[in-house]
Design an enzyme around this catalytic site. Structure first.
Site, short mmCIF file in Angstrom:
data_model
loop_
_atom_site.label_atom_id
_atom_site.label_comp_id
_atom_site.label_asym_id
_atom_site.label_seq_id
_atom_site.Cartn_x
_atom_site.Cartn_y
_atom_site.Cartn_z
N ASP A 75 0.78 -1.18 -0.03
CA ASP A 75 -0.04 -0.04 -0.09
C ASP A 75 0.77 1.28 0.01
OD1 ASP A 75 0.84 -0.94 2.51
OD2 ASP A 75 -0.66 0.43 3.57
N GLU A 135 -0.13 -1.23 5.70
CA GLU A 135 0.98 -0.75 6.38
C GLU A 135 1.02 0.60 6.82
OE1 GLU A 135 4.99 0.43 7.49
OE2 GLU A 135 3.67 1.08 5.93
#
Length: 363
Positions: A75, A135
């Site tokens: 991400d 994350e």
């Protein structure tokens, strides 16, 4: 499976461009996770692939004496006019870079990992490759943490590498982090008769002065120097323009060296704000010691050929360290450019990172 075709055979530089141009802001990683899973299914028959949400785990099962886990998150933080990526010259160094969201944090590292995962069917150690979601948001959503809870047996390893940007050098361990809400109470009164009340904002002033004067410690841990910090990151208080406030709340963030555990870090905060009415710890994550005394870590340092430094921030190496697995950060890109609108990664660093990992894993 994904209809987005990734091509690791083009190398990690071209694959970085492909991965970055797949939109994957936190919470929207499905397309990129599908693409990673699809390329592994098509081109990596030597790997056993497991999917946990939008986390993809791929393992060799060669019966080697030792196993290395290598992880990277899929991400990014939100896009701000910096996709699609493009090739540029760095305005400061003149070197060739790929510019755009995710190039540094951390799709160049993900690209290196994916190229090598497909290529290395007979490495010197067994390998666990991990690409995970969420994350960049709250730690309770972190895909690595979720997969560790759901499938702990898949994460056993003797050493771990997290591909966070580190300028292509090894950054050992990481700082711990803790956030607290510190509250000062007062007594409401009309501002025309302020002496009838107690101003909570004024009471908090002494704490803010102490924070402003706070000097971050430099702490040596296993030969690496970590810097600590204690800072106010948010403040709230007040009722109305003519009311003496009866409450002021300061949110503070403490970044502490990995030589401290969570209880010791909490003790520092509570002692520092001993004059507060309440101190509530709202988020905490332990640091990770460098772990560079592990034999695999020493071999990796030798292979990279540059002295390691401390990681001045928190990363998911802490999750591996919590399992007793020595872990380091190693990836292309300047961490100071992570999340920046002019995020950019040097092409030469991507190539050097790929070479160093390949040579070490094939040794």
């Amino acid at each position: 499976m994904s209809d987005i075709a990734l091509d690791p055979s083009l190398g990690s530089v071209d694959l970085t461009r492909q991965l970055c141009n797949i939109f994957s802001v936190s919470g929207e990683e499905r397309a990129i996770a599908d693409a990673v899973e699809a390329v592994l299914a098509e081109r990596a028959p030597h790997l056993t692939v497991t999917r946990d949400g939008d986390t993809v785990i791929a393992r060799t099962e060669l019966g080697r004496e030792r196993r290395v886990a290598i992880a990277g998150h899929l991400d990014t933080v939100p896009v701000n006019g910096n996709l699609p990526v493009r090739d540029e010259r760095d305005p400061e160094t003149g070197e060739a870079v790929i510019w755009g969201r995710g190039t540094v944090d951390m799709k160049a590292g993900v690209a290196v990992q994916l190229v090598l995962a497909v290529e290395l069917d007979d490495p010197a150690v067994d390998l666990t490759w991990i690409w995970y979601d969420h994350e960049e948001v709250s730690s309770d959503l972190n895909g690595l943490g979720r997969a560790l809870r759901n499938r702990p047996e898949l994460f056993a390893a003797d050493f771990a590498i997290l591909g966070e940007p580190s300028n292509g050098t090894i950054e050992g361990g990481c700082n711990g982090t803790m956030r607290a809400l510190v509250t000062y109470a007062g007594k409401r009164a009309h501002s025309a008769r302020s002496w009838m009340g107690v101003n909570a904002i004024h009471r908090a002033g002494a704490a803010l002065e102490r924070l402003s004067a706070f000097e971050a410690e430099r702490v040596l841990v296993d030969g690496l120097e970590y810097r600590e910090g204690l800072n106010a990151v948010r403040i709230s208080g007040g009722v109305a323009g003519n009311v003496i406030p009866d409450r002021c709340e300061i949110e503070v963030n403490y970044r502490f060296a990995p030589s401290k555990d969570l209880a010791e870090a909490e003790g520092v905060i509570r002692e520092f704000f001993a004059d507060a009415d309440t101190v509530e710890i709202v988020d905490r994550a332990p640091g990770a010691r460098p772990g560079l005394d592990a034999p695999l870590a020493q071999q990796f340092v030798e292979a990279v050929g540059a002295p390691p430094v401390a990681k001045l921030g928190w990363t998911d190496v802490s999750r591996f360290s919590g399992l007793g697995i020595p872990a380091v950060n190693f990836g292309p890109g300047n961490p100071l450019l992570a999340h920046a609108d002019d995020e950019r990664v040097p092409i030469a660093q991507i190539e050097a990172t790929e070479r160093a990992l390949r040579n070490w894993l094939n040794r």
